[in-house]
Design a protein around this motif. Structure first.
Motif, PDB file in Angstrom:
ATOM      1  N   UNK A 141       0.824  -1.213   0.000  1.00  0.00           N
ATOM      2  CA  UNK A 141       0.000   0.000   0.000  1.00  0.00           C
ATOM      3  C   UNK A 141       0.856   1.261   0.000  1.00  0.00           C
ATOM      4  N   UNK A 142       1.908   1.277   0.815  1.00  0.00           N
ATOM      5  CA  UNK A 142       2.771   2.458   0.886  1.00  0.00           C
ATOM      6  C   UNK A 142       3.519   2.666  -0.427  1.00  0.00           C
ATOM      7  N   UNK A 143       3.933   1.586  -1.074  1.00  0.00           N
ATOM      8  CA  UNK A 143       4.664   1.694  -2.336  1.00  0.00           C
ATOM      9  C   UNK A 143       3.776   2.255  -3.444  1.00  0.00           C
ATOM     10  N   UNK A 144       2.535   1.818  -3.499  1.00  0.00           N
ATOM     11  CA  UNK A 144       1.626   2.333  -4.525  1.00  0.00           C
ATOM     12  C   UNK A 144       1.192   3.765  -4.219  1.00  0.00           C
ATOM     13  N   UNK A 145       1.163   4.159  -2.952  1.00  0.00           N
ATOM     14  CA  UNK A 145       0.692   5.496  -2.579  1.00  0.00           C
ATOM     15  C   UNK A 145       1.769   6.559  -2.728  1.00  0.00           C
ATOM     16  N   UNK A 146       3.028   6.161  -2.738  1.00  0.00           N
ATOM     17  CA  UNK A 146       4.126   7.140  -2.809  1.00  0.00           C
ATOM     18  C   UNK A 146       4.103   7.903  -4.110  1.00  0.00           C
ATOM     19  N   UNK A 147       4.538   9.150  -4.053  1.00  0.00           N
ATOM     20  CA  UNK A 147       4.582   9.990  -5.255  1.00  0.00           C
ATOM     21  C   UNK A 147       5.576   9.423  -6.256  1.00  0.00           C
ATOM     22  N   UNK A 148       5.193   9.424  -7.533  1.00  0.00           N
ATOM     23  CA  UNK A 148       6.052   8.874  -8.562  1.00  0.00           C
ATOM     24  C   UNK A 148       7.380   9.618  -8.623  1.00  0.00           C
ATOM     25  N   UNK A 149       8.467   8.870  -8.683  1.00  0.00           N
ATOM     26  CA  UNK A 149       9.796   9.450  -8.742  1.00  0.00           C
ATOM     27  C   UNK A 149      10.387   9.771  -7.387  1.00  0.00           C
ATOM     28  N   UNK A 150       9.620   9.564  -6.324  1.00  0.00           N
ATOM     29  CA  UNK A 150      10.118   9.900  -4.986  1.00  0.00           C
ATOM     30  C   UNK A 150      11.071   8.840  -4.464  1.00  0.00           C
ATOM     31  N   UNK A 151      11.834   9.213  -3.460  1.00  0.00           N
ATOM     32  CA  UNK A 151      12.753   8.294  -2.804  1.00  0.00           C
ATOM     33  C   UNK A 151      12.159   7.941  -1.446  1.00  0.00           C
ATOM     34  N   UNK A 152      12.055   6.638  -1.183  1.00  0.00           N
ATOM     35  CA  UNK A 152      11.434   6.222   0.087  1.00  0.00           C
ATOM     36  C   UNK A 152      12.379   5.327   0.870  1.00  0.00           C
TER      37      UNK A 152
END
Length: 220
Positions: free
Chosen positions: A209-220
């Motif tokens: 869920x967190x991976x799909x919700x993250x902004x595209x191109x962001x670093x997590x």
């Protein structure tokens, strides 16, 4: 005096020619790079898509997959010492699959670079070994291009399997009490890939869920 003057002129002239040559060469190389860069980048993108298509059916998503990604820092669970990328497949806007860069650090001859696709249903879609130094003709069967069994490549056994089917502790070879087959005489390569795939599946399941919700191109 005349001799020294002539020598000085010669040195200056030679230096000038060298500077001119360097500037011209640099300009030509820069222009060549600028002219060929789009083709090089397009070729690299095509190569990535060919690989992704091997682990994830193109019909399963409809977004621009290579533009929909997050960047990871060092992630031990995925074997990524320097980080990597996770591409996100969507269909009609809904999560369809994750395509994860990963590595098995404990191959027979060192690290085995992997790409693993995990569907939104929690099942492995496909796995590919994209970089390794396993023994030719023995442990390199982890790569389907080198697997002598073209009908049922060894690495294909992970497709369709989830943690509900095989518990995390069983993601290893049968010789170790796990669920996955291996080839006699080349257990280490198979063990490394099987365990790494299990860790990738766990990571994808836990962080979906967190991976799909993250902004595209962001670093997590």
């Amino acid at each position: 005096m005349s001799h020294r003057y002539t020598a000085a002129n010669t040195s200056l002239r030679t230096a000038g020619i060298m500077v001119l040559f360097t500037v011209t060469f640099t300009a030509v190389m820069s222009a060549t790079y600028d002219a060929t860069r789009p083709a090089i980048e397009a070729s690299a993108q095509e190569g990535k898509m060919r690989l992704i298509n091997e682990v994830l059916p193109p019909s399963s998503y409809d977004n621009g997959l290579l533009d929909d990604f997050v960047t990871l820092g060092p992630t031990p669970q995925l074997g990524l010492d320097d980080g990597g990328r996770i591409y996100r497949a969507r269909r009609a806007g809904a999560p369809a699959a994750l395509v994860l860069e990963a590595a098995a650090p404990d191959g027979y001859a060192g690290r085995i670079q992997l790409v693993v696709a995990v569907g939104a249903d929690g099942r492995v879609s496909g796995v590919r070994a994209v970089g390794h130094k396993e023994t030719p003709g023995l442990g390199d069967y982890i790569d389907p291009r080198k697997d002598r069994n073209k009908t049922q490549p060894w690495i294909g056994q992970f497709a369709g399997v989830s943690l509900a089917d095989v518990a995390a502790a069983k993601w290893t070879v049968k010789r170790d009490g796990g669920a996955f087959a291996y080839r006699i005489g080349a257990t280490i390569s198979a063990r490394a890939v099987s365990r790494a795939t299990g860790r990738v599946l766990e990571y994808a399941t836990e962080n979906r869920d967190a991976l799909f919700a993250a902004q595209s191109g962001s670093r997590i």
